[in-house]
Each structure stands twice: as structure tokens, then as C-alpha cells.
Enzyme design. Structure first.
Site, PDB file in Angstrom:
ATOM      1  N   GLY A   1       0.819  -1.204   0.000  1.00  0.00           N
ATOM      2  CA  GLY A   1       0.000   0.000   0.000  1.00  0.00           C
ATOM      3  C   GLY A   1       0.852   1.252   0.000  1.00  0.00           C
ATOM      4  O   GLY A   1       2.056   1.191   0.275  1.00  0.00           O
TER       5      GLY A   1
ATOM      6  N   CYS B   1       5.370  -6.252   1.546  1.00  0.00           N
ATOM      7  CA  CYS B   1       5.775  -4.847   1.445  1.00  0.00           C
ATOM      8  C   CYS B   1       5.165  -4.021   2.593  1.00  0.00           C
ATOM      9  O   CYS B   1       5.570  -4.195   3.734  1.00  0.00           O
ATOM     10  CB  CYS B   1       5.440  -4.285   0.069  1.00  0.00           C
ATOM     11  SG  CYS B   1       6.389  -2.802  -0.290  1.00  0.00           S
ATOM     12  N   TYR B   2       4.152  -3.170   2.322  1.00  0.00           N
ATOM     13  CA  TYR B   2       3.549  -2.418   3.421  1.00  0.00           C
ATOM     14  C   TYR B   2       3.082  -3.376   4.517  1.00  0.00           C
ATOM     15  O   TYR B   2       3.236  -3.103   5.712  1.00  0.00           O
ATOM     16  CB  TYR B   2       2.360  -1.595   2.902  1.00  0.00           C
ATOM     17  CG  TYR B   2       1.701  -0.755   3.981  1.00  0.00           C
ATOM     18  CD1 TYR B   2       2.265   0.441   4.399  1.00  0.00           C
ATOM     19  CD2 TYR B   2       0.505  -1.176   4.602  1.00  0.00           C
ATOM     20  CE1 TYR B   2       1.675   1.212   5.397  1.00  0.00           C
ATOM     21  CE2 TYR B   2      -0.085  -0.415   5.591  1.00  0.00           C
ATOM     22  CZ  TYR B   2       0.494   0.784   5.988  1.00  0.00           C
ATOM     23  OH  TYR B   2      -0.093   1.536   6.967  1.00  0.00           O
TER      24      TYR B   2
ATOM     25  N   HIS C   1       7.688  -7.975  -3.912  1.00  0.00           N
ATOM     26  CA  HIS C   1       6.319  -8.256  -4.365  1.00  0.00           C
ATOM     27  C   HIS C   1       6.269  -9.575  -5.119  1.00  0.00           C
ATOM     28  O   HIS C   1       6.602  -9.630  -6.311  1.00  0.00           O
ATOM     29  CB  HIS C   1       5.811  -7.125  -5.260  1.00  0.00           C
ATOM     30  CG  HIS C   1       5.501  -5.873  -4.510  1.00  0.00           C
ATOM     31  ND1 HIS C   1       4.252  -5.601  -4.001  1.00  0.00           N
ATOM     32  CD2 HIS C   1       6.289  -4.852  -4.131  1.00  0.00           C
ATOM     33  CE1 HIS C   1       4.278  -4.453  -3.352  1.00  0.00           C
ATOM     34  NE2 HIS C   1       5.503  -3.962  -3.407  1.00  0.00           N
TER      35      HIS C   1
ATOM     36  N   GLU D   1       3.697 -11.116  -6.093  1.00  0.00           N
ATOM     37  CA  GLU D   1       2.496 -11.250  -6.930  1.00  0.00           C
ATOM     38  C   GLU D   1       2.717 -10.850  -8.388  1.00  0.00           C
ATOM     39  O   GLU D   1       1.936 -11.206  -9.248  1.00  0.00           O
ATOM     40  CB  GLU D   1       1.327 -10.451  -6.337  1.00  0.00           C
ATOM     41  CG  GLU D   1       1.441  -8.929  -6.395  1.00  0.00           C
ATOM     42  CD  GLU D   1       2.245  -8.309  -5.247  1.00  0.00           C
ATOM     43  OE1 GLU D   1       3.006  -9.060  -4.578  1.00  0.00           O
ATOM     44  OE2 GLU D   1       2.132  -7.098  -5.046  1.00  0.00           O
TER      45      GLU D   1
ATOM     46  N   ASP E   1     -18.827  -9.424 -20.286  1.00  0.00           N
ATOM     47  CA  ASP E   1     -19.204  -9.394 -18.869  1.00  0.00           C
ATOM     48  C   ASP E   1     -20.709  -9.506 -18.668  1.00  0.00           C
ATOM     49  O   ASP E   1     -21.186 -10.349 -17.924  1.00  0.00           O
ATOM     50  CB  ASP E   1     -18.683  -8.112 -18.208  1.00  0.00           C
ATOM     51  CG  ASP E   1     -17.201  -7.921 -18.425  1.00  0.00           C
ATOM     52  OD1 ASP E   1     -16.513  -8.932 -18.688  1.00  0.00           O
ATOM     53  OD2 ASP E   1     -16.735  -6.776 -18.346  1.00  0.00           O
TER      54      ASP E   1
ATOM     55  N   LYS F   1     -11.047 -10.444 -15.969  1.00  0.00           N
ATOM     56  CA  LYS F   1     -11.614 -10.682 -17.292  1.00  0.00           C
ATOM     57  C   LYS F   1     -11.386 -12.115 -17.797  1.00  0.00           C
ATOM     58  O   LYS F   1     -12.308 -12.758 -18.294  1.00  0.00           O
ATOM     59  CB  LYS F   1     -10.978  -9.709 -18.284  1.00  0.00           C
ATOM     60  CG  LYS F   1     -11.734  -9.594 -19.574  1.00  0.00           C
ATOM     61  CD  LYS F   1     -12.820  -8.590 -19.387  1.00  0.00           C
ATOM     62  CE  LYS F   1     -13.702  -8.471 -20.606  1.00  0.00           C
ATOM     63  NZ  LYS F   1     -14.645  -7.381 -20.405  1.00  0.00           N
TER      64      LYS F   1
HETATM   65  N1  GLN Z   1       4.447   2.719   1.177  1.00  0.00           N
HETATM   66  C1  GLN Z   1       5.381   1.721   1.560  1.00  0.00           C
HETATM   67  C2  GLN Z   1       6.778   2.024   1.040  1.00  0.00           C
HETATM   68  O1  GLN Z   1       6.950   2.912   0.252  1.00  0.00           O
HETATM   69  C3  GLN Z   1       4.947   0.378   1.017  1.00  0.00           C
HETATM   70  C4  GLN Z   1       5.018   0.295  -0.485  1.00  0.00           C
HETATM   71  C5  GLN Z   1       4.336  -0.941  -1.026  1.00  0.00           C
HETATM   72  O2  GLN Z   1       3.625  -1.640  -0.328  1.00  0.00           O
HETATM   73  N2  GLN Z   1       4.506  -1.158  -2.323  1.00  0.00           N
HETATM   74  O3  GLN Z   1       7.726   1.383   1.458  1.00  0.00           O
END
Ligand code: GLN
Length: 506
Positions: A53, A80-81, A165, A167, A223, A362
């Protein structure tokens, strides 16, 4: 049913996490950080993921989650966040990273079940902040040159956290990572699939609707067609479909899709001619967001009128997941309001909405359509926006411009079909640019319209690349459009990816 919950802290691409888990064979859903714990805890909970985030968890007002999530008896993975927040909650310091990392980054893994069968390799990084120490009771399990605390875990509590990440496809072992989390750590059995989902969705629809009647708006797109077929499967003739000809359709479109609806799927469809109604409301309107809002609102009004006649309580919409995300629900920024989400009037005269595809991407919608036995040309139709050609005419909309747009678009579709590229290209259409330029035809000076050709490849509409159509085909398209569409003397090809562009011009 097994379920992995993702707490959504608002990154644009968080839904990819859900996709990766579903691809691994387990159902996954995104919930907002303030979702009641009961909602998280529900049936089948097998694991929790705290997403990435934009916030910085050490600043006031940043998104957070309930501490209870860590003691529900299921593994928790922070990404990450999500990692930063988890580590902060367990006493570690988080702050601006001495060196920020963006993009492909080499990560070294320590032996850990989360990284089973994953050699040291490239992962995707995108962060400004970093965890500067390993929280007490945790161990360090990955690092990069610039990020010493790259991943941590506390095996006995089932807590795992990664700064990269997993994902995104740029992470080399992305599928293996989620396989490990889902099967080695959450101990899921798997087996979730679109086919099974169809049965569940049908059950849900039956329960919700009871003996009420439902009205569905059909746009001709994948859809709404899949949504209607699904609901028809659930409640049969309690469903009445309405196909609105808003005067913003492609050439021959109405006839073609009505044939599928009535004769192949057996839907009960009312065809409404609302050309006048839409075009008069749109007269002189230039601003793209206003066009979308007007069309969205008018759609609902037309449905309401028809629904009154059939006495329907529910309105079915073919909203899919990217619409929900792009309209700003779930914390991501508003890029465009979609006519079936953002443009929804508040005084809607229905008991409720039915949006069975809201959680699907989709390509998952297409798989669902196939598993329902729908005709392939309808399932594999290229996406067509609810506002139709209105957002492909730059500036105000007139019959004359629409006519030029339709002709050029028909030629493009015809040539793409002849070249056998229909499935290879995700979406292709022409745009009435509103730009006039000088040309020469038959030795005479022309001062006419420029038509743009837009063609993109994608798997989910979240990111796209312009399609690399061979030059000889482009030349044929250009020659034919100019020769067969009076009023056009120039054709340009749009070479913008998304991001930074969007698929449609408005
Ligand atoms: N905002 C947080 C950062 O900049 C997390 C970023 C993220 O989750 N992609 O480290």
C-alpha cells in the site's frame, strides 16, 4: 471452502495477489483493513495476507489492521507495506529506507519453507520505507544488497513477511512462492476452480433472489453476457434482459448479439431503442467524465422504466474486478468512473444490485462463460465499454462523427479477422480524433478527419501493451479506411502502453 483473505492496504495491483492464489487453486478475496473480524474469520479461513500500500506505517493516519489477525490460528503473510506494518506491530523500527528499491532486484534467500524450491533470484521491489531490524522472536530469511531486512519469519506463530512483491510476474519464482505459502504453510488442499465457482455463484444467486424478478442490462460485451447467462442458469425466466441500443454501438452489433442471446442462449430479451434519448442528452457534451456519468445514469433510467413494466426487484450488472478497483473502491485512486459503478445514481429504484462477477478478472469471466457452455464468439468477443462509441469520439458527439467512426471500426475489425489476429489482440478499435489535417486525394486538396487505430494486448486490462500489428496489415487497414470512409484522409496508430495510457481514449 478454503479461503485466503487479503487485507487490502490500497496498492493499485493488490488484486494480483488474489489471482496468484486462485491460480494456485485456493479461493482468495480482498477485504478492507476495517472489515469486521467476524467477516475475516468466517468459514474456511486458511491464511491471511497483509497487502502492499501507499502509506508509511510510522506516520499518523496510516492504514492499520486489528492485532487479532495475528492470533486467529492461521498463518499471516505480510507483503511490502504488510511486512512493514507487521514488523512495527511486533516491535521493530520502520522508517524511510536509506536506499529505496524499485524494479527487478536480486534477492538471496535463507533456507525456509516459504522459499522451498526457490534459488536466489530476481524479485520485484517497490518501496520507499524499510524495516531496519528483525523483530524479537523473528528470524531473517532474505536480503538484498540494499535491503538487509528483506524477509522475516516467526515459524511457530505462523508469521511471514517479505519486502518484495511476489504477486507480479517480474518476480521470477512468483508461482512457486504462492504454491509454498498456500500448500506448505497454510496446508490447503486446493481444488478451487472456476467450474466449481459457477455452482456456488448459482446457489448464491438463488438464495439472494428467491422468487423475485431480476432485470439485466446487456451491452453485448462478455461481462454482461456471462452475468446474464449465469443468472439465467440460476433462476430461468425470473430474469428479463434488456438490450439498450443507445445509438453508440458498432456497425451490425445489435443484430449479431441479439441472435446469440435469443437463439443460442435462450435469454428472454427486450430490445429498447433509446437512440434519441441518449444522443439528445449527450448533445454538445465534451468532457469525458460527464459523458460517462450521463450514459451511466441514462442506462439506469432506461432499466428502471423497463423494470417497472416487468416488476423487477433486482438489477443485474456485469461489473468485474478491474471496474471496482479503477472506480476507487478499496482505496486505489480513481482513474475513470465506470458506467456501471461510479456513474450509479443514488436514488436507484431497485431493492438491490446483483453483481456476480465483481470478484472476477476478465480472463476468469471468459473461463466461466466457457464452463457455462456459451457460444465461443460471444465469450471471446473483445471488450466493449458501456458508454460505447461515445468515448471514442473526441469532443462532442454527432451522428455524422459516429457514422465515420463505425465505418472505420468495421474495416479495422474486418482486416484483423482476415489476418487471424482476433484472439491475439485483446482489444482493437478506431478513434475519431477530432483533429483535421490536410491531404491530397485524386490530385485534390482535402482537409479532413484523422482516425486513430488503437490495438492492445493484455490478459486482464490492468496493464496493456500496444499490439505489434505487422506493417503490411496496418497499411491495408489505413488504405481501406481512407478509401472507404468519406471524411477521413489520415490514419494514425496509437503506440501507448497502459500505464501510462488507458485503453480507451476517454
Ligand atoms: N508505502 C510503503 C513504502 O513505500 C509500502 C510500499 C508498497 O507496499 N509497495 O515502502
Amino acid at each position: 471452502m478454503e479461503r485466503i483473505v487479503i487485507i487490502n492496504f490500497g496498492a493499485q495491483y493488490n488484486q494480483l495477489i488474489a489471482r496468484r492464489i486462485r491460480e494456485a487453486g485456493v479461493y482468495s478475496e480482498l477485504l478492507p483493513p476495517d472489515a469486521p473480524i467476524e467477516r475475516v474469520k468466517g468459514e474456511g479461513l486458511s491464511g491471511i495476507i497483509l497487502s502492499g500500500g501507499p502509506d508509511s506505517c510510522y506516520l499518523p493516519g496510516s492504514r492499520t489492521c486489528s492485532d487479532e489477525l495475528f492470533s486467529l490460528g492461521v498463518p499471516v503473510l505480510g507483503i511490502c507495506y504488510g511486512m512493514q506494518l507487521m514488523c512495527q506491530k511486533f516491535g521493530a523500527k520502520v522508517g524511510p529506507a536509506p536506499v529505496r528499491e524499485y524494479g527487478k532486484t536480486f534477492v538471496r534467500f535463507k533456507p525456509n519453507v516459504l522459499f522451498k524450491d526457490m534459488p536466489d533470484s530476481i524479485c520485484w521491489m517497490s518501496h520507499n520505507d524499510a524495516v531496519s531490524e528483525v523483530p524479537a522472536g523473528f528470524e531473517l530469511i532474505a536480503e538484498t544488497d540494499d535491503c538487509p531486512v528483506g524477509a522475516v519469519c516467526c515459524g511457530e506463530k505462523g508469521l511471514y513477511a517479505v519486502q518484495f512483491h511476489p504477486e507480479v510476474r517480474h518476480t521470477e519464482y512468483c508461482a512457486q512462492f504462492f504454491h509454498n505459502f498456500v500448500y506448505e504453510i497454510c496446508r490447503c488442499k486446493g481444488g478451487w476452480s472456476i467450474e466449481n465457482l459457477a455452482g456456488e455463484l448459482i446457489e448464491e444467486i438463488r438464495k439472494k433472489v428467491g422468487s423475485s424478478k431480476v432485470v439485466a442490462g446487456l451491452s453485448g460485451g462478455v461481462d454482461s453476457s456471462v452475468a446474464a447467462t449465469l443468472v439465467h442458469r440460476a433462476i430461468g425466466d425470473q430474469l428479463t434482459c434488456i438490450f439498450v441500443d443507445h445509438g453508440l454501438l458498432r456497425l451490425g452489433e445489435a443484430e449479431e448479439v441479439m441472435d446469440y442471446y435469443r437463439n443460442e442462449i435462450g435469454l428472454n430479451v427486450i430490445e429498447v431503442d433509446a437512440k434519441e434519448r441518449f444522443l439528445s442528452k449527450l448533445a454538445g457534451v465534451v468532457e469525458p467524465e460527464r459523458k460517462r456519468k450521463i450514459i451511466g445514469e441514462e442506462f439506469i433510467r432506461v432499466f428502471e422504466d423497463e423494470a417497472k413494466k416487468v416488476g423487477a426487484d433486482y438489477l443485474l450488472q456485469g461489473t468485474i474486478y478491474p471496474d471496482v478497483i479503477e472506480s476507487g473502491t478499496g482505496g486505489a485512486q480513481v482513474i475513470k468512473s465506470h458506467h456501471n459503478v461510479g456513474g450509479l445514481p443514488e436514488d436507484i429504484a431497485f431493492k438491490g444490485l446483483i453483481e456476480p462477477l465483481r470478484i472476477l478478472f476478465k480472463d476468469e469471466v471468459r473461463l466461466l462463460g466457457e464452463s457455462l457452455g456459451m457460444p465461443a464468439p460471444l465469450v471471446w468477443r473483445q471488450p466493449f465499454p458501456g458508454p460505447g462509441l461515445a468515448i471514442r469520439v473526441m469532443g462532442d458527439i454527432t451522428e455524422e462523427k459516429l457514422d465515420i467512426l463505425r465505418k472505420s471500426d468495421f474495416i479495422l475489425r474486418d482486416e484483423i479477422k482476415k489476418a487471424g489476429l482476433e484472439r491475439a489482440i485483446w482489444q482493437y478499435f478506431t478513434v475519431f480524433t477530432g483533429v483535421r489535417s490536410v491531404g491530397v486525394m485524386g490530385d485534390c486538396r482535402t482537409y479532413d478527419t484523422a482516425i486513430a487505430v488503437r490495438a492492445v494486448t493484455s490478459t486482464d486490462a490492468m496493464t496493456v501493451e500496444f499490439a505489434e500489428i505487422p506493417y503490411d496489415i496496418l497499411r491495408r487497414i489505413s488504405n481501406r479506411i481512407i478509401a472507404e470512409t468519406p471524411g477521413v484522409n489520415r490514419v494514425v496508430f496509437d503506440i501507448t502502453d497502459k500505464p501510462p495510457g488507458t485503453i480507451e481514449w476517454e
